[in-house]
Design a protein around this motif. Structure first.
Motif, PDB file in Angstrom:
ATOM      1  N   LEU A  74       0.928  -1.211   0.156  1.00  0.00           N
ATOM      2  CA  LEU A  74       0.310  -0.011  -0.130  1.00  0.00           C
ATOM      3  C   LEU A  74       1.084   1.156   0.090  1.00  0.00           C
ATOM      4  O   LEU A  74       0.914   2.212  -0.733  1.00  0.00           O
ATOM      5  CB  LEU A  74      -1.092   0.044   1.574  1.00  0.00           C
ATOM      6  N   ILE A  75       2.007   1.170   0.537  1.00  0.00           N
ATOM      7  CA  ILE A  75       2.929   2.545   1.167  1.00  0.00           C
ATOM      8  C   ILE A  75       3.854   2.548  -0.912  1.00  0.00           C
ATOM      9  O   ILE A  75       3.782   3.615  -1.209  1.00  0.00           O
ATOM     10  CB  ILE A  75       4.162   2.243   1.943  1.00  0.00           C
ATOM     11  N   ALA A  76       3.697   1.470  -1.340  1.00  0.00           N
ATOM     12  CA  ALA A  76       4.360   0.954  -2.342  1.00  0.00           C
ATOM     13  C   ALA A  76       3.757   1.841  -3.647  1.00  0.00           C
ATOM     14  O   ALA A  76       3.750   3.168  -4.677  1.00  0.00           O
ATOM     15  CB  ALA A  76       4.535  -0.081  -3.102  1.00  0.00           C
ATOM     16  N   ALA A  77       2.089   1.762  -3.447  1.00  0.00           N
ATOM     17  CA  ALA A  77       1.002   2.059  -4.340  1.00  0.00           C
ATOM     18  C   ALA A  77       1.732   3.206  -4.144  1.00  0.00           C
ATOM     19  O   ALA A  77       1.550   4.079  -5.734  1.00  0.00           O
ATOM     20  CB  ALA A  77      -0.043   1.683  -4.319  1.00  0.00           C
ATOM     21  N   ASN A  78       1.054   4.269  -3.499  1.00  0.00           N
ATOM     22  CA  ASN A  78       0.700   5.728  -2.924  1.00  0.00           C
ATOM     23  C   ASN A  78       2.487   6.104  -3.842  1.00  0.00           C
ATOM     24  O   ASN A  78       2.487   7.805  -3.824  1.00  0.00           O
ATOM     25  CB  ASN A  78       0.455   6.038  -1.835  1.00  0.00           C
ATOM     26  N   ARG A  79       4.167   5.893  -3.053  1.00  0.00           N
ATOM     27  CA  ARG A  79       4.822   6.020  -4.292  1.00  0.00           C
ATOM     28  C   ARG A  79       4.359   6.196  -5.369  1.00  0.00           C
ATOM     29  O   ARG A  79       5.331   7.518  -5.631  1.00  0.00           O
ATOM     30  CB  ARG A  79       5.608   5.154  -3.675  1.00  0.00           C
ATOM     31  N   GLN A  80       4.351   5.158  -6.280  1.00  0.00           N
ATOM     32  CA  GLN A  80       3.686   5.148  -7.484  1.00  0.00           C
ATOM     33  C   GLN A  80       2.787   5.834  -7.886  1.00  0.00           C
ATOM     34  O   GLN A  80       3.149   6.874  -8.975  1.00  0.00           O
ATOM     35  CB  GLN A  80       3.466   4.173  -7.754  1.00  0.00           C
ATOM     36  N   ASP A  81       2.155   6.896  -7.135  1.00  0.00           N
ATOM     37  CA  ASP A  81       1.197   7.424  -7.329  1.00  0.00           C
ATOM     38  C   ASP A  81       1.963   9.173  -7.652  1.00  0.00           C
ATOM     39  O   ASP A  81       1.179  10.744  -8.265  1.00  0.00           O
ATOM     40  CB  ASP A  81      -0.465   8.016  -6.906  1.00  0.00           C
ATOM     41  N   GLN A  82       3.502   9.261  -7.060  1.00  0.00           N
ATOM     42  CA  GLN A  82       4.394  10.890  -6.597  1.00  0.00           C
ATOM     43  C   GLN A  82       4.478  10.765  -8.063  1.00  0.00           C
ATOM     44  O   GLN A  82       4.696  11.459  -8.926  1.00  0.00           O
ATOM     45  CB  GLN A  82       4.544  10.923  -5.718  1.00  0.00           C
ATOM     46  N   LEU A  83       4.804   9.602  -8.611  1.00  0.00           N
ATOM     47  CA  LEU A  83       6.039   9.256  -9.386  1.00  0.00           C
ATOM     48  C   LEU A  83       5.079   8.817 -11.540  1.00  0.00           C
ATOM     49  O   LEU A  83       5.423   9.106 -12.393  1.00  0.00           O
ATOM     50  CB  LEU A  83       6.969   8.184  -9.758  1.00  0.00           C
ATOM     51  N   ARG A 131      -4.132  12.768 -12.501  1.00  0.00           N
ATOM     52  CA  ARG A 131      -3.842  11.581 -12.753  1.00  0.00           C
ATOM     53  C   ARG A 131      -5.173  10.580 -13.221  1.00  0.00           C
ATOM     54  O   ARG A 131      -6.136  11.622 -13.127  1.00  0.00           O
ATOM     55  CB  ARG A 131      -3.911  10.630 -11.479  1.00  0.00           C
ATOM     56  N   ILE A 132      -4.759   9.392 -14.148  1.00  0.00           N
ATOM     57  CA  ILE A 132      -5.685   9.196 -14.760  1.00  0.00           C
ATOM     58  C   ILE A 132      -5.421   7.606 -14.885  1.00  0.00           C
ATOM     59  O   ILE A 132      -4.144   7.327 -15.458  1.00  0.00           O
ATOM     60  CB  ILE A 132      -5.407   9.665 -17.097  1.00  0.00           C
ATOM     61  N   TYR A 133      -6.243   7.199 -14.756  1.00  0.00           N
ATOM     62  CA  TYR A 133      -6.142   5.492 -14.235  1.00  0.00           C
ATOM     63  C   TYR A 133      -7.342   5.142 -15.415  1.00  0.00           C
ATOM     64  O   TYR A 133      -6.829   3.712 -15.057  1.00  0.00           O
ATOM     65  CB  TYR A 133      -6.701   5.363 -12.888  1.00  0.00           C
ATOM     66  N   LEU A 134      -7.614   5.922 -16.514  1.00  0.00           N
ATOM     67  CA  LEU A 134      -8.225   5.069 -18.307  1.00  0.00           C
ATOM     68  C   LEU A 134      -6.926   4.924 -18.744  1.00  0.00           C
ATOM     69  O   LEU A 134      -6.073   5.291 -19.037  1.00  0.00           O
ATOM     70  CB  LEU A 134      -9.291   5.949 -18.859  1.00  0.00           C
ATOM     71  N   PRO A 135      -6.317   3.400 -19.137  1.00  0.00           N
ATOM     72  CA  PRO A 135      -5.741   2.753 -19.861  1.00  0.00           C
ATOM     73  C   PRO A 135      -5.710   4.008 -20.637  1.00  0.00           C
ATOM     74  O   PRO A 135      -6.619   4.216 -21.873  1.00  0.00           O
ATOM     75  CB  PRO A 135      -5.708   1.697 -19.930  1.00  0.00           C
ATOM     76  N   ALA A 136      -4.607   4.271 -21.296  1.00  0.00           N
ATOM     77  CA  ALA A 136      -4.423   4.998 -22.161  1.00  0.00           C
ATOM     78  C   ALA A 136      -4.564   4.368 -23.895  1.00  0.00           C
ATOM     79  O   ALA A 136      -4.812   5.669 -24.846  1.00  0.00           O
ATOM     80  CB  ALA A 136      -2.595   5.697 -22.764  1.00  0.00           C
ATOM     81  N   ALA A 137      -4.165   3.305 -23.703  1.00  0.00           N
ATOM     82  CA  ALA A 137      -4.152   2.382 -25.007  1.00  0.00           C
ATOM     83  C   ALA A 137      -5.730   2.098 -25.572  1.00  0.00           C
ATOM     84  O   ALA A 137      -5.993   2.197 -26.795  1.00  0.00           O
ATOM     85  CB  ALA A 137      -3.551   1.068 -25.231  1.00  0.00           C
ATOM     86  N   ASP A 138      -6.535   2.204 -24.239  1.00  0.00           N
ATOM     87  CA  ASP A 138      -8.173   2.432 -24.150  1.00  0.00           C
ATOM     88  C   ASP A 138      -8.933   3.433 -24.331  1.00  0.00           C
ATOM     89  O   ASP A 138     -10.146   3.509 -25.785  1.00  0.00           O
ATOM     90  CB  ASP A 138      -8.589   1.992 -23.365  1.00  0.00           C
ATOM     91  N   MET A 139      -8.127   4.458 -24.504  1.00  0.00           N
ATOM     92  CA  MET A 139      -8.839   6.045 -24.303  1.00  0.00           C
ATOM     93  C   MET A 139      -7.771   6.070 -26.133  1.00  0.00           C
ATOM     94  O   MET A 139      -9.378   6.704 -26.682  1.00  0.00           O
ATOM     95  CB  MET A 139      -7.741   6.542 -23.435  1.00  0.00           C
ATOM     96  N   LYS A 140      -7.383   5.094 -26.983  1.00  0.00           N
ATOM     97  CA  LYS A 140      -7.233   6.287 -27.698  1.00  0.00           C
ATOM     98  C   LYS A 140      -7.681   5.043 -28.984  1.00  0.00           C
ATOM     99  O   LYS A 140      -8.407   5.765 -30.187  1.00  0.00           O
ATOM    100  CB  LYS A 140      -5.348   4.973 -28.288  1.00  0.00           C
ATOM    101  N   ARG A 141      -8.608   3.947 -28.360  1.00  0.00           N
ATOM    102  CA  ARG A 141      -8.856   2.967 -28.843  1.00  0.00           C
ATOM    103  C   ARG A 141     -10.616   4.259 -28.896  1.00  0.00           C
ATOM    104  O   ARG A 141     -10.656   3.667 -30.009  1.00  0.00           O
ATOM    105  CB  ARG A 141      -9.262   1.924 -28.221  1.00  0.00           C
ATOM    106  N   PHE A 142     -11.109   4.699 -28.408  1.00  0.00           N
ATOM    107  CA  PHE A 142     -12.487   5.267 -27.896  1.00  0.00           C
ATOM    108  C   PHE A 142     -12.300   6.635 -28.779  1.00  0.00           C
ATOM    109  O   PHE A 142     -13.024   7.307 -28.604  1.00  0.00           O
ATOM    110  CB  PHE A 142     -13.026   4.997 -26.506  1.00  0.00           C
TER     111      PHE A 142
END
Length: 300
Positions: free
Chosen positions: A122-131, A195-206
């Motif tokens: 859970l800590i690693a996930a929040n570090r990832q959110d910063q980067l 932050r955008i959690y919708l995958p970029a590949a899916d955004m491109k598809r739609f």
């Protein structure tokens, strides 16, 4: 009056735990045994606080930073705070933690023989959110959910003494689904945090651009994208739902509540015609109760 700069641990702890009422699913409902409720709330307090650190949502005044021993000049640096929080987590397993929520967690860790790994995830996930603020593929998003969501379900199983490899697999599917549902509800809020959690590949598809997510209401392309991701979450919930039937008694009702919370939120998103941009679609209590019944009957 309280002196400026004085830390009030009780108020800080209570303010974090009170957020449980706003979750999509019950955190530690009344029908559980008292010791389970206490331990699940201790786990929730950890998870909520680390998310608040990662999102920059700590209470004004820097009380949590002071409790963690972070100097005032670094109290706004989320990575510094996460490092200090991880150091205090280490004390849970080896000494006396500084933060009251981690002191609350320590008896649970000892009583349930919990390991550091899910907490570190859970800590690693929040570090990832910063980067990392964008995810190229759905698989990339699933890898993030492995850190940000799945540890919570694993902790629930550990607290209740029901962990098995198959239950962990099913729990991971449910928790990943719930994380995706939350991302869908919070598209506008997340964009406000860059932050955008919708995958970029899916955004491109739609044919969805980032600017489309900043609109007041969703256009047809955004709605189609949200519907697509919602279907993925629905399938994951169905994949994990047999977890409910694998346990008995009050734990079965708790796990049904988790699955039902996700299903009810997805129905609320569908009822809004997949327009999540004005604000997070939320299910009513009656809908949640209906979904609990459906889940307990093994339907859905």
């Amino acid at each position: 009056m309280t002196e400026t700069g004085t830390t009030r641990p009780g108020a800080t702890e209570r303010g974090t735990l009170d957020k449980a009422a706003a979750e999509n699913f019950p955190v530690a409902p009344f029908f559980l045994p008292k010791d389970w409720r206490a331990d699940l709330m201790a786990v929730y307090g950890f998870a909520r606080l680390v998310d608040d650190i990662g999102d920059g949502d700590l209470a004004p005044g820097g009380a949590d930073a002071r409790l963690l021993g972070v100097p005032p000049e670094e109290s706004e640096d989320r990575l510094v705070l996460l490092d200090a929080f991880e150091a205090d987590l280490d004390r849970v397993f080896s000494a006396e933690p500084r933060h009251p929520l981690l002191r609350r967690l320590q008896p649970t860790v000892r009583r349930r023989s919990l390991t550091p790994e899910p907490f570190l995830g859970l800590i690693a996930a929040n570090r990832q959110d910063q980067l990392v603020t964008r995810y190229e593929t759905y698989d990339d998003l699933l890898a993030y959910c492995e850190l940000s969501a799945n540890p919570v379900g694993r902790l629930v199983l550990a607290v209740t003494g029901t962990s098995t490899p198959e239950r962990i697999r099913l729990s991971d599917a449910i928790c990943t689904a719930l994380q995706i549902v939350e991302h869908l509800q919070d598209v506008a809020e997340d964009l406000g945090r860059d932050r955008i959690y919708l995958p970029a590949a899916d955004m491109k598809r739609f044919h969805v651009q980032e600017a489309d997510l900043a609109a007041k209401t969703a256009g047809a392309s955004v709605r189609a994208l949200v519907a697509y991701e919602a279907q993925r979450a629905h399938e994951l919930l169905n994949e994990g739902a047999p977890l409910v039937g694998s346990v008995h008694g009050r734990l079965r009702l708790l796990l049904a509540g988790f699955v039902a919370g996700g299903r009810a939120a997805l129905r609320a998103i569908a009822a809004a015609e997949h327009d999540v941009l004005p604000g997070p679609p939320k299910p009513g209590k009656l809908r949640l109760l209906r979904e609990v019944g459906v889940t307990l009957r093994g339907e859905g």
